[in-house]
Design a protein around this motif. Structure first.
Motif, PDB file in Angstrom:
ATOM      1  N   ALA A 145       3.861 -21.259  -3.648  1.00 27.82           N
ATOM      2  CA  ALA A 145       4.522 -20.619  -2.683  1.00 27.82           C
ATOM      3  C   ALA A 145       4.471 -19.121  -2.327  1.00 27.82           C
ATOM      4  CB  ALA A 145       5.968 -21.012  -2.797  1.00 27.82           C
ATOM      5  N   GLY A 146       3.721 -18.583  -3.113  1.00 31.19           N
ATOM      6  CA  GLY A 146       3.727 -16.774  -2.945  1.00 31.19           C
ATOM      7  C   GLY A 146       2.947 -15.988  -3.889  1.00 31.19           C
ATOM      8  N   LEU A 147       2.433 -15.065  -3.492  1.00 31.43           N
ATOM      9  CA  LEU A 147       1.698 -14.364  -4.586  1.00 31.43           C
ATOM     10  C   LEU A 147       2.127 -12.849  -4.261  1.00 31.43           C
ATOM     11  CD1 LEU A 147      -0.743 -13.562  -6.422  1.00 31.43           C
ATOM     12  CD2 LEU A 147      -2.016 -12.736  -4.292  1.00 31.43           C
ATOM     13  N   ASP A 148       3.034 -12.344  -5.104  1.00 35.13           N
ATOM     14  CA  ASP A 148       3.484 -10.997  -4.834  1.00 35.13           C
ATOM     15  C   ASP A 148       2.295  -9.942  -5.734  1.00 35.13           C
ATOM     16  OD1 ASP A 148       5.825 -11.964  -4.417  1.00 35.13           O
ATOM     17  OD2 ASP A 148       6.815 -11.800  -6.031  1.00 35.13           O
ATOM     18  N   VAL A 149       2.136  -8.914  -4.932  1.00 35.37           N
ATOM     19  CA  VAL A 149       1.159  -7.901  -5.381  1.00 35.37           C
ATOM     20  C   VAL A 149       2.153  -6.614  -5.861  1.00 35.37           C
ATOM     21  CG1 VAL A 149      -0.625  -6.165  -4.837  1.00 35.37           C
ATOM     22  CG2 VAL A 149      -0.860  -8.490  -4.090  1.00 35.37           C
ATOM     23  N   LEU A 150       2.072  -6.219  -7.141  1.00 35.25           N
ATOM     24  CA  LEU A 150       3.044  -5.150  -7.342  1.00 35.25           C
ATOM     25  C   LEU A 150       2.118  -3.770  -7.040  1.00 35.25           C
ATOM     26  CD1 LEU A 150       3.826  -6.665 -11.111  1.00 35.25           C
ATOM     27  CD2 LEU A 150       5.059  -6.705  -8.928  1.00 35.25           C
ATOM     28  N   SER A 151       2.768  -3.113  -6.157  1.00 44.50           N
ATOM     29  CA  SER A 151       2.137  -1.928  -5.385  1.00 44.50           C
ATOM     30  C   SER A 151       2.707  -0.870  -5.386  1.00 44.50           C
ATOM     31  CB  SER A 151       1.437  -2.464  -4.021  1.00 44.50           C
ATOM     32  OG  SER A 151       0.808  -1.242  -3.450  1.00 44.50           O
ATOM     33  N   PRO A 152       2.682   0.126  -6.171  1.00 42.56           N
ATOM     34  CA  PRO A 152       3.498   1.181  -5.788  1.00 42.56           C
ATOM     35  C   PRO A 152       3.141   2.106  -4.668  1.00 42.56           C
ATOM     36  CG  PRO A 152       1.602   1.852  -7.404  1.00 42.56           C
ATOM     37  CD  PRO A 152       1.792   0.535  -7.244  1.00 42.56           C
ATOM     38  N   ALA A 153       2.155   1.816  -3.720  1.00 40.87           N
ATOM     39  CA  ALA A 153       1.780   2.699  -2.733  1.00 40.87           C
ATOM     40  C   ALA A 153       2.318   1.749  -1.377  1.00 40.87           C
ATOM     41  CB  ALA A 153       0.271   2.573  -2.723  1.00 40.87           C
ATOM     42  N   ALA A 154       2.420   0.426  -1.498  1.00 36.03           N
ATOM     43  CA  ALA A 154       3.160  -0.313  -0.005  1.00 36.03           C
ATOM     44  C   ALA A 154       4.235   0.120   0.158  1.00 36.03           C
ATOM     45  CB  ALA A 154       2.937  -1.880  -0.591  1.00 36.03           C
ATOM     46  N   THR A 155       4.598  -0.077   1.412  1.00 39.69           N
ATOM     47  CA  THR A 155       5.849   0.641   2.172  1.00 39.69           C
ATOM     48  C   THR A 155       6.677  -0.493   2.440  1.00 39.69           C
ATOM     49  OG1 THR A 155       4.760   0.529   4.110  1.00 39.69           O
ATOM     50  CG2 THR A 155       4.514   2.603   3.046  1.00 39.69           C
ATOM     51  N   ARG A 180      -6.586 -15.009  11.241  1.00 35.39           N
ATOM     52  CA  ARG A 180      -5.265 -15.327  11.960  1.00 35.39           C
ATOM     53  C   ARG A 180      -4.740 -13.823  12.254  1.00 35.39           C
ATOM     54  NH1 ARG A 180      -4.517 -18.737   6.652  1.00 35.39           N
ATOM     55  NH2 ARG A 180      -5.095 -16.884   5.721  1.00 35.39           N
ATOM     56  N   TRP A 181      -3.739 -13.939  13.258  1.00 39.69           N
ATOM     57  CA  TRP A 181      -3.143 -12.552  13.784  1.00 39.69           C
ATOM     58  C   TRP A 181      -2.371 -11.891  12.462  1.00 39.69           C
ATOM     59  CZ3 TRP A 181       1.723 -11.037  13.870  1.00 39.69           C
ATOM     60  CH2 TRP A 181       2.695 -12.077  14.282  1.00 39.69           C
ATOM     61  N   PRO A 182      -1.746 -12.509  11.915  1.00 42.51           N
ATOM     62  CA  PRO A 182      -1.153 -11.687  10.912  1.00 42.51           C
ATOM     63  C   PRO A 182      -2.268 -11.165   9.865  1.00 42.51           C
ATOM     64  CG  PRO A 182       0.048 -13.684  10.956  1.00 42.51           C
ATOM     65  CD  PRO A 182      -1.230 -14.017  11.962  1.00 42.51           C
ATOM     66  N   ASP A 183      -3.274 -11.870   9.454  1.00 48.19           N
ATOM     67  CA  ASP A 183      -4.504 -11.046   8.838  1.00 48.19           C
ATOM     68  C   ASP A 183      -4.917  -9.990   9.439  1.00 48.19           C
ATOM     69  OD1 ASP A 183      -4.682 -13.121   6.917  1.00 48.19           O
ATOM     70  OD2 ASP A 183      -5.620 -14.533   8.373  1.00 48.19           O
ATOM     71  N   ASP A 184      -5.206 -10.089  10.932  1.00 53.22           N
ATOM     72  CA  ASP A 184      -5.595  -8.795  11.525  1.00 53.22           C
ATOM     73  C   ASP A 184      -4.626  -7.994  11.626  1.00 53.22           C
ATOM     74  OD1 ASP A 184      -8.039 -10.232  12.488  1.00 53.22           O
ATOM     75  OD2 ASP A 184      -6.847 -11.226  14.030  1.00 53.22           O
ATOM     76  N   LEU A 185      -3.408  -8.196  11.674  1.00 54.27           N
ATOM     77  CA  LEU A 185      -2.220  -7.221  11.706  1.00 54.27           C
ATOM     78  C   LEU A 185      -2.424  -6.319  10.257  1.00 54.27           C
ATOM     79  CD1 LEU A 185       0.143  -5.854  12.620  1.00 54.27           C
ATOM     80  CD2 LEU A 185       1.701  -7.436  11.763  1.00 54.27           C
ATOM     81  N   ALA A 186      -2.408  -7.080   9.224  1.00 51.45           N
ATOM     82  CA  ALA A 186      -2.408  -6.242   7.964  1.00 51.45           C
ATOM     83  C   ALA A 186      -3.485  -5.405   7.836  1.00 51.45           C
ATOM     84  CB  ALA A 186      -2.718  -7.490   6.852  1.00 51.45           C
ATOM     85  N   ARG A 187      -4.848  -5.908   8.361  1.00 52.75           N
ATOM     86  CA  ARG A 187      -5.811  -4.860   8.382  1.00 52.75           C
ATOM     87  C   ARG A 187      -5.522  -3.575   9.136  1.00 52.75           C
ATOM     88  NH1 ARG A 187      -8.900  -9.554   7.450  1.00 52.75           N
ATOM     89  NH2 ARG A 187      -8.946 -10.362   9.661  1.00 52.75           N
ATOM     90  N   ARG A 188      -4.672  -3.564  10.244  1.00 56.62           N
ATOM     91  CA  ARG A 188      -4.365  -2.341  11.040  1.00 56.62           C
ATOM     92  C   ARG A 188      -3.254  -1.469  10.245  1.00 56.62           C
ATOM     93  NH1 ARG A 188      -1.672  -3.150  16.449  1.00 56.62           N
ATOM     94  NH2 ARG A 188      -2.347  -1.033  16.558  1.00 56.62           N
ATOM     95  N   LEU A 189      -2.575  -2.460   9.416  1.00 54.02           N
ATOM     96  CA  LEU A 189      -1.486  -1.840   8.562  1.00 54.02           C
ATOM     97  C   LEU A 189      -2.158  -1.085   7.344  1.00 54.02           C
ATOM     98  CD1 LEU A 189       1.411  -4.017   9.453  1.00 54.02           C
ATOM     99  CD2 LEU A 189       1.144  -1.709  10.121  1.00 54.02           C
ATOM    100  N   ALA A 190      -3.296  -1.400   6.940  1.00 53.63           N
ATOM    101  CA  ALA A 190      -4.142  -0.814   5.762  1.00 53.63           C
ATOM    102  C   ALA A 190      -4.103   0.736   5.577  1.00 53.63           C
ATOM    103  CB  ALA A 190      -5.571  -1.537   5.694  1.00 53.63           C
ATOM    104  N   GLY A 191      -4.203   1.256   4.541  1.00 56.64           N
ATOM    105  CA  GLY A 191      -4.465   2.712   4.300  1.00 56.64           C
ATOM    106  C   GLY A 191      -3.638   3.081   3.130  1.00 56.64           C
ATOM    107  N   PRO A 192      -3.595   4.568   2.746  1.00 54.70           N
ATOM    108  CA  PRO A 192      -3.002   5.026   1.506  1.00 54.70           C
ATOM    109  C   PRO A 192      -1.697   4.334   1.399  1.00 54.70           C
ATOM    110  CG  PRO A 192      -4.338   6.817   2.692  1.00 54.70           C
ATOM    111  CD  PRO A 192      -4.112   5.588   3.765  1.00 54.70           C
ATOM    112  N   ARG A 193      -0.885   4.356   2.436  1.00 57.58           N
ATOM    113  CA  ARG A 193       0.543   3.708   2.212  1.00 57.58           C
ATOM    114  C   ARG A 193       0.689   2.369   3.310  1.00 57.58           C
ATOM    115  NH1 ARG A 193       3.707   4.892  -1.228  1.00 57.58           N
ATOM    116  NH2 ARG A 193       5.699   5.242   0.178  1.00 57.58           N
ATOM    117  N   PRO A 194      -0.042   1.323   2.610  1.00 58.47           N
ATOM    118  CA  PRO A 194      -0.111   0.132   3.397  1.00 58.47           C
ATOM    119  C   PRO A 194       1.325  -0.719   3.537  1.00 58.47           C
ATOM    120  CG  PRO A 194      -0.874  -0.408   1.294  1.00 58.47           C
ATOM    121  CD  PRO A 194      -0.664   1.019   1.408  1.00 58.47           C
TER     122      PRO A 194
END
Length: 363
Positions: free
Chosen positions: A145-155, A178-192
Motif C-alpha cells: 500500500a505504500g513506500l515511505d522514504v525517510l528523507s531529512p531533505a524533503a519538504t 503519469r502526471w504525478p510522476d512528471d510533477l515529482a520531477r518538477r519538484l525535485a532538487g535539494p529540498r524536494p
C-alpha cells in the motif's frame, strides 16, 4: 487499495516501487484492508531493482514488523514495517518481495498499477536476487500500500487524488510518465517535495463503483488514501468525470452539478479539518469519448466554473484550459489525446504537470 484481487497460495510476489524522493531509509506499508480473512506473511524483503525481477546483488534486506520477520495481518487492517536502513535515490526503483505461505482470500490490491509485478513458482523466493523463479508478469500491486522514504531533505508530501487520469490509464507500464510522476520531477532538487499518486481508475466522488476493484467513493476513501499519507501538506483533487459519465447522483438519482459541488465541499471540509491544503483541478474535456453528451458537458462546465470561481479551494489548477483543443474547447487537444478522447497520452500528462503553479505547493 481495493477489494477483488486474485487468491494466492505458497507464492512470492515481487513488486516494483518507484520513490519520488531519495533518502537514507525506507518503510513499507502492507495492507489487508479489504481482506476478509487474516493474511499470513512468511517473509518480506526489499532490494534495488537491476532489471525486471532481478535485484542488484547484495542489495536485498529482510524486512521486519515489530522486529519479527513473519506476521499475520488481521482482516481490515494494515501494518507498517520497522525502518529499513537502505539508501535510495529519487526514481531509483525498489523491488518489494512478499511471500504468502498460506491460501489467501481475494487480495487487497491496486488493479491498474501501470507498473510490472512478478509472481513466482511455489515457495519462498523473497531473498533471491535472480529472477529465474519469477515466472509470471502482471500490472497490479498486491497488499503493498505504500513506500515511505525517510528523507531529512524533503519538504513534505503532495497527494494527487483522482481517477484513471491520475492513475495513468493509457500510459505505458513502468515508464513513470503519469502526471504525478512528471510533477515529482518538477519538484525535485535539494529540498524536494514528495508526490503520492492516489489515482484509482473508475473512481467517483459521490458513489461507490459497482466494479469492486474500482473502489469506494472519494468521500469514503479520501481520509485513508490522501489525508493519512505521511507528511501530507497539500492535495490536488481532480475527480468527477466518472460521476458525470455514469449520471451517478446520490441514492440512485440523476447527477446534478450541485451534487458534485456538494461532494467537493465535503472533501474540502475533510482536508481543512486535518490541517491540509486542497487544490481544485478542473475536469478535462472529453468530447468524442463514450461519456460525452450535451447534458453531461453542461454539468462538467458548471462544476469547472465553480472550481475556478468559488474560492472554496486553497488554489486552482485549470487542467481543462491547459488540455483543451483551441478550435473545439470541449475536446482534448489532438496532440494530447491517447486515442479514447478522455485520457491524455504522455505528452498530455506532461502538459498537466506543467500547468501546475508550483507556488501553490511550496508555500
Amino acid at each position: 487499495m481495493t477489494i477483488g484481487g486474485p487468491n494466492f497460495t505458497d507464492q512470492t510476489l515481487r513488486m516494483v516501487a518507484h520513490p519520488s524522493v531519495g533518502g537514507a531509509g525506507l518503510r513499507l506499508h502492507l495492507s489487508n484492508l479489504r481482506g476478509t480473512t487474516p493474511l499470513a506473511v512468511g517473509a518480506v524483503s526489499v532490494g534495488l531493482q537491476a532489471d525486471r525481477a532481478t535485484a542488484v546483488a547484495g542489495s536485498q534486506r529482510a524486512v521486519t514488523f515489530s522486529h519479527a520477520r513473519t506476521l499475520t495481518i488481521p482482516a481490515g487492517q494494515e501494518v507498517v514495517s520497522d525502518p529499513i536502513p537502505m539508501p535510495v535515490r529519487a526514481e531509483q526503483n525498489v523491488l518489494v518481495s512478499l511471500y504468502l505461505p498460506q491460501a489467501t482470500s481475494s487480495a487487497t490490491w491496486h488493479s491498474d498499477a501501470f507498473d510490472v509485478s512478478y509472481l513466482s513458482k511455489p515457495g519462498n523466493h523473497a531473498a533471491e536476487d535472480e529472477d529465474g523463479n519469477y515466472v509470471t508478469a502482471t500490472t497490479s500491486w498486491y497488499y503493498l500500500a505504500g513506500l515511505d522514504v525517510l528523507s531529512p531533505a524533503a519538504t513534505g508530501t503532495v497527494v494527487a487524488f483522482g481517477d484513471s487520469i491520475t492513475d495513468g490509464y493509457n500510459t505505458p507500464a513502468s515508464v513513470y510518465h503519469r502526471w504525478p510522476d512528471d510533477l515529482a520531477r518538477r519538484l525535485a532538487g535539494p529540498r524536494p517535495t514528495a508526490v503520492v499518486d492516489a489515482g484509482l481508475g473508475g473512481n467517483r466522488v459521490l458513489t461507490d463503483v459497482p466494479n469492486i476493484w474500482q473502489g469506494v467513493s472519494a468521500l469514503k476513501r479520501f481520509g485513508h488514501d490522501a489525508l493519512a499519507q505521511p507528511g501530507v501538506r497539500t492535495v490536488i483533487l481532480m475527480e468527477g468525470i466518472n460521476d458525470i459519465g455514469n449520471n451517478a447522483g446520490p441514492d440512485g438519482a440523476p447527477l446534478t452539478a450541485q451534487d458534485l459541488i456538494n461532494g467537493y465541499r465535503a472533501l474540502i471540509d475533510q482536508a481543512h479539518r486535518a490541517g491540509v491544503r486542497i487544490i481544485g483541478g478542473t475536469m478535462l474535456p472529453d468530447k468524442g469519448a463514450d461519456y460525452y453528451s450535451p447534458p453531461a458537458e453542461a454539468i462538467r462546465q458548471a462544476a469547472n466554473a465553480w472550481i475556478r470561481t468559488s474560492g472554496a479551494f486553497d488554489g486552482v489548477v485549470d487542467f481543462d484550459q491547459a488540455m483543451q483543443d483551441p478550435s473545439d474547447p470541449a475536446a482534448l487537444r489532438p496532440a494530447f489525446n491517447s486515442g479514447d478522447h478522455l485520457h491524455p497520452n504522455e505528452a498530455g500528462m506532461q502538459a498537466m504537470a506543467d500547468a501546475i503553479d508550483l507556488r501553490l505547493l511550496t508555500r
